[in-house]
Every structure is written in structure tokens, then in C-alpha cells.
Design a protein around this motif. Structure first.
Motif, PDB file in Angstrom:
ATOM      1  N   ASP A   1    -137.746  29.780  73.710  1.00 53.04           N
ATOM      2  CA  ASP A   1    -138.665  28.512  73.655  1.00 53.04           C
ATOM      3  C   ASP A   1    -138.267  27.511  72.558  1.00 53.04           C
ATOM      4  N   LEU A   2    -138.803  26.387  73.068  1.00 58.41           N
ATOM      5  CA  LEU A   2    -138.262  25.273  72.205  1.00 58.41           C
ATOM      6  C   LEU A   2    -138.998  25.104  70.992  1.00 58.41           C
ATOM      7  N   PHE A   3    -140.102  25.594  70.869  1.00 53.98           N
ATOM      8  CA  PHE A   3    -141.016  25.472  69.701  1.00 53.98           C
ATOM      9  C   PHE A   3    -141.043  26.693  68.700  1.00 53.98           C
ATOM     10  N   PRO A   4    -140.516  26.372  67.591  1.00 55.26           N
ATOM     11  CA  PRO A   4    -140.320  27.493  66.626  1.00 55.26           C
ATOM     12  C   PRO A   4    -142.008  28.225  66.356  1.00 55.26           C
ATOM     13  N   THR A   5    -142.951  27.499  66.191  1.00 63.82           N
ATOM     14  CA  THR A   5    -144.254  28.185  66.016  1.00 63.82           C
ATOM     15  C   THR A   5    -144.489  29.215  67.083  1.00 63.82           C
ATOM     16  N   PHE A   6    -143.837  28.820  68.396  1.00 68.35           N
ATOM     17  CA  PHE A   6    -144.526  29.925  69.355  1.00 68.35           C
ATOM     18  C   PHE A   6    -143.397  31.192  69.180  1.00 68.35           C
ATOM     19  N   ILE A   7    -142.268  30.757  68.647  1.00 66.38           N
ATOM     20  CA  ILE A   7    -141.389  31.791  68.657  1.00 66.38           C
ATOM     21  C   ILE A   7    -141.686  32.860  67.268  1.00 66.38           C
ATOM     22  N   ASP A   8    -142.336  32.227  66.333  1.00 63.83           N
ATOM     23  CA  ASP A   8    -142.862  33.032  65.305  1.00 63.83           C
ATOM     24  C   ASP A   8    -143.951  34.008  65.772  1.00 63.83           C
ATOM     25  N   LEU A   9    -144.626  33.370  66.446  1.00 63.47           N
ATOM     26  CA  LEU A   9    -145.836  34.389  67.023  1.00 63.47           C
ATOM     27  C   LEU A   9    -145.421  35.218  68.016  1.00 63.47           C
ATOM     28  N   PHE A  10    -144.570  34.696  68.789  1.00 57.78           N
ATOM     29  CA  PHE A  10    -143.919  35.697  69.800  1.00 57.78           C
ATOM     30  C   PHE A  10    -143.302  36.985  68.964  1.00 57.78           C
ATOM     31  N   ASN A  11    -142.492  36.850  67.972  1.00 56.34           N
ATOM     32  CA  ASN A  11    -141.833  37.964  67.322  1.00 56.34           C
ATOM     33  C   ASN A  11    -142.958  38.812  66.592  1.00 56.34           C
ATOM     34  N   LEU A  12    -144.022  38.071  65.933  1.00 55.90           N
ATOM     35  CA  LEU A  12    -145.018  38.643  65.542  1.00 55.90           C
ATOM     36  C   LEU A  12    -145.930  39.741  66.429  1.00 55.90           C
ATOM     37  N   ASN A  13    -146.140  39.207  67.734  1.00 58.07           N
ATOM     38  CA  ASN A  13    -146.787  40.027  68.710  1.00 58.07           C
ATOM     39  C   ASN A  13    -145.853  41.278  69.211  1.00 58.07           C
ATOM     40  N   ALA A  14    -144.539  40.776  69.206  1.00 58.66           N
ATOM     41  CA  ALA A  14    -143.571  41.926  69.635  1.00 58.66           C
ATOM     42  C   ALA A  14    -143.780  43.027  68.722  1.00 58.66           C
ATOM     43  N   GLY A  15    -143.758  42.800  67.208  1.00 58.55           N
ATOM     44  CA  GLY A  15    -144.000  43.803  66.309  1.00 58.55           C
ATOM     45  C   GLY A  15    -145.123  44.581  66.506  1.00 58.55           C
ATOM     46  N   LYS A  16    -146.303  43.770  66.445  1.00 54.97           N
ATOM     47  CA  LYS A  16    -147.670  44.458  66.519  1.00 54.97           C
ATOM     48  C   LYS A  16    -147.549  45.488  67.526  1.00 54.97           C
ATOM     49  N   LEU A  17    -146.839  45.389  68.840  1.00 58.33           N
ATOM     50  CA  LEU A  17    -146.926  46.257  69.952  1.00 58.33           C
ATOM     51  C   LEU A  17    -145.716  47.172  69.772  1.00 58.33           C
ATOM     52  N   ASN A  18    -144.945  47.269  68.609  1.00 58.14           N
ATOM     53  CA  ASN A  18    -143.849  48.235  68.315  1.00 58.14           C
ATOM     54  C   ASN A  18    -142.879  47.756  69.254  1.00 58.14           C
ATOM     55  N   LEU A  19    -142.509  46.636  69.898  1.00 58.11           N
ATOM     56  CA  LEU A  19    -141.608  46.265  71.010  1.00 58.11           C
ATOM     57  C   LEU A  19    -140.468  45.651  70.518  1.00 58.11           C
ATOM     58  N   GLN A  20    -140.429  45.518  69.026  1.00 57.87           N
ATOM     59  CA  GLN A  20    -139.387  44.748  68.309  1.00 57.87           C
ATOM     60  C   GLN A  20    -137.992  44.950  68.682  1.00 57.87           C
ATOM     61  N   ASP A  21    -137.647  46.232  69.143  1.00 50.20           N
ATOM     62  CA  ASP A  21    -136.284  46.961  69.252  1.00 50.20           C
ATOM     63  C   ASP A  21    -135.753  46.468  70.841  1.00 50.20           C
ATOM     64  N   ARG A  22    -136.734  46.016  71.659  1.00 50.89           N
ATOM     65  CA  ARG A  22    -136.399  45.807  73.055  1.00 50.89           C
ATOM     66  C   ARG A  22    -136.793  44.086  73.287  1.00 50.89           C
ATOM     67  N   ILE A  23    -137.393  43.459  72.348  1.00 52.85           N
ATOM     68  CA  ILE A  23    -137.797  42.155  72.587  1.00 52.85           C
ATOM     69  C   ILE A  23    -137.275  41.294  71.458  1.00 52.85           C
ATOM     70  N   LYS A  24    -136.802  40.162  71.780  1.00 55.53           N
ATOM     71  CA  LYS A  24    -136.367  39.218  70.769  1.00 55.53           C
ATOM     72  C   LYS A  24    -136.713  37.803  71.106  1.00 55.53           C
ATOM     73  N   GLY A  25    -137.504  36.970  70.321  1.00 51.17           N
ATOM     74  CA  GLY A  25    -137.783  35.674  70.611  1.00 51.17           C
ATOM     75  C   GLY A  25    -136.808  34.790  69.704  1.00 51.17           C
ATOM     76  N   ILE A  26    -136.101  33.902  70.461  1.00 47.37           N
ATOM     77  CA  ILE A  26    -135.250  32.873  69.872  1.00 47.37           C
ATOM     78  C   ILE A  26    -135.598  31.515  70.118  1.00 47.37           C
ATOM     79  N   VAL A  27    -135.380  30.430  69.180  1.00 47.38           N
ATOM     80  CA  VAL A  27    -135.532  29.150  69.698  1.00 47.38           C
ATOM     81  C   VAL A  27    -134.453  28.437  70.208  1.00 47.38           C
ATOM     82  N   GLY A  28    -134.583  28.048  71.247  1.00 43.72           N
ATOM     83  CA  GLY A  28    -133.565  27.436  72.148  1.00 43.72           C
ATOM     84  C   GLY A  28    -134.176  26.623  73.347  1.00 43.72           C
TER      85      GLY A  28
END
Ligand code: SAH
Length: 257
Positions: free
Chosen positions: A76-103
Motif C-alpha cells: 500500500d502507498l500509505f505507511p500508516t496503513f502498512i504499520d497497522l497491517f503488520n500490527l494486525n498480522a502480528g496479533k493474529l500470529n501470521l507475521q511469518d506468512r504475511i508482510k506489509g510493505i510500502v509501495g
């Protein structure tokens, strides 16, 4: 997000980000619809590479990850969204399979034929449906899938008020058969299309915004930009209620040939 064509300066940009960060989805959709669209896609494995383009804070990405194997990159273009995205992935313990990047979707960081699946809910309008289908195709393996949602007309003709609104917001809106033809011409087999049910707009997109709007207006009382943003959102809801039999979002699923 809805004001597709509105030019925004820095200040608006931060306000819009803040407003949409406070709701789970930044566009119409639902977990049920994401799962339904996934039902048309086969051959995914633990090694599959998936991209979710214009992922926002990742409402649909988390659902994807819970229903398919493989690795998902959210962009996503918006860094704020990506920060929340990665936070959400961590909360669901999905951080090994999902990564959010700004682009940006017009400059994607993938290799040719790297991806098994390209997902994009409520976001391809930013580059344009036809351009997105054409430009993203090279990143897919042969036999890989693309699944996107896109604003579409349900009828050949429609009242002037809603026509003018969309001609200003997103002139590429078109009928479902036209979109399917564009998908075919871009080099995909159109595997499935279906209309998103009304609750994707009302329950999952607009209802959560009612609370967000009140909080936002309270916080930014007297701020013209904030008031205008909320007035635009509310106008859009009114138009939806008035004209929903003429337009909506449609899932388009294609297979690269
Ligand atoms: N897929 C999410 C978000 C849809 S809103 C959902 O369905 O909830 C559209 C998203 O596209 C926003 O998050 C916005 O920040 C993002 N976006 C806009 N222009 C973009 C670009 N050029 N590249 C990548 N993302 C973009």
C-alpha cells in the motif's frame, strides 16, 4: 477509499489516512466474499507467492492468510496503513506468512512470473482496471490467478445524477460484460464474476464509519477539511442508498493464459 479523483495536499492526506485507519476496511467487502472468491482459485501450496495490492490495513489479507497456504505480500502507498497491517498480522500470529510493505501499484517490486495469485479489493481503480490487469500480468506465472473488485454498472443506462458522480470520481466504471471483455483482452481467462452483496457496503463499510465520523468530527471540530471529508463520505452513502440498483462492486477473477 472513495474520493477516487480528489486531489489532496499533504494535510488532507494525513487526515484521510487517520480517518480510514480508524475503520477495519477502507473499501466495500466482507470476509464471506473474500472466501467465496477464493473458492475459484486452485493449486495454491505452502510455496505459493501471493500479492495483495492496495491492501490498506489488511482486513481482507488476514482472511486470505487464514484460508490459503503460501506467503502474502501486502502493498500500500500509505505507511500508516502498512504499520497497522503488520500490527494486525502480528496479533493474529501470521507475521511469518504475511508482510506489509510500502509501495505503489504502478511500480511493483516483483520478479516476472513470480506470483501465483494477485489479489486487490477496492484498489485497482487507483491505476485503472485495464491498465492494472495489463501491467500486473507479467508478475503472474502462467496459470496464476488475479482476483480484483471493481466498481461496475449493473445496467446499460442510469439516472444522470449517479452517472455524473461516477464520471467525476472514476470514469472507467463500466458494465460487467465490458469489464469481462477487458480481462479477456488483457490475456486472462475470465473464470468468474459476481456482484458483492449489499452488506459489503452497508454493514462492513458504511456502518463502522458512522462511529468513526462522530469521533473524527469531535476531534477536528471547526476544521473545514475534516468537515468536508466527512460530508463527502456521507453524500456517498446517500447516493448508494438511492442508486444501489444501478452500480456496485464486482469481483472479477481471471486466470493467466
Ligand atoms: N483493500 C483494502 C483497501 C481498499 S482502499 C480494503 O478493501 O479494505 C484502496 C487502497 O489503495 C488504500 O489503502 C490506498 O492507500 C491504496 N492506494 C492508493 N493508491 C495506491 C498506489 N498507487 N499504490 C498502492 N496502493 C495505493
Amino acid at each position: 477509499m472513495s474520493n477516487e479523483n480528489k486531489s489532496i495536499h499533504e494535510f488532507d492526506f494525513h487526515l484521510i489516512c487517520e480517518y480510514f485507519s480508524s475503520v477495519e476496511r477502507q473499501g466495500p467487502g466482507s470476509p464471506e466474499v473474500t472466501i467465496k472468491a477464493l473458492g475459484f482459485i486452485d493449486h495454491l501450496t505452502n510455496e505459493s507467492r501471493i500479492a495483495d495490492i492496495g491492501c490498506g490495513t489488511g482486513g481482507q489479507t488476514m482472511v486470505l492468510a487464514q484460508h490459503v497456504p503460501g506467503y502474502i505480500t501486502g502493498i500500500d502507498l500509505f505507511p500508516t496503513f502498512i504499520d497497522l497491517f503488520n500490527l494486525n498480522a502480528g496479533k493474529l500470529n501470521l507475521q511469518d506468512r504475511i508482510k506489509g510493505i510500502v509501495g505503489s501499484m504502478d511500480h511493483l517490486p516483483f520478479q516476472h512470473e513470480e506470483l501465483d495469485l494477485i489479489w486487490s479489493e477496492g484498489a485497482i481503480y487507483n491505476i485503472g482496471f485495464e491498465r492494472g490487469l495489463n501491467e500486473w500480468r507479467k508478475f503472474l506465472k502462467i496459470g496464476g490467478y488475479i482476483a480484483v473488485t471493481e466498481a461496475s454498472w449493473f445496467t446499460e443506462e442510469r439516472p444522470a445524477e449517479i452517472n455524473e458522480f461516477w464520471m467525476d470520481a472514476y470514469p472507467e466504471i463500466d458494465t460487467i460484460p465490458s469489464k469481462v471483455t477487458q480481462m479477456q483482452k488483457a490475456g486472462y481467462i475470465p473464470v468468474a464474476t459476481f456482484v458483492l452483496p449489499e452488506n459489503c457496503w452497508t454493514e462492513h463499510f458504511y456502518a463502522p464509519q458512522v462511529f468513526a465520523q462522530e469521533a473524527f468530527l469531535k476531534k477536528y471540530a471547526g476544521n473545514n477539511t475534516a468537515e468536508e471529508l466527512i460530508a463527502n463520505q456521507r453524500h456517498e452513502v446517500e447516493l448508494y442508498n438511492k442508486y444501489k440498483e444501478y452500480y456496485g462492486y464486482v469481483f472479477y477473477i481471471g486466470k493467466k493464459i
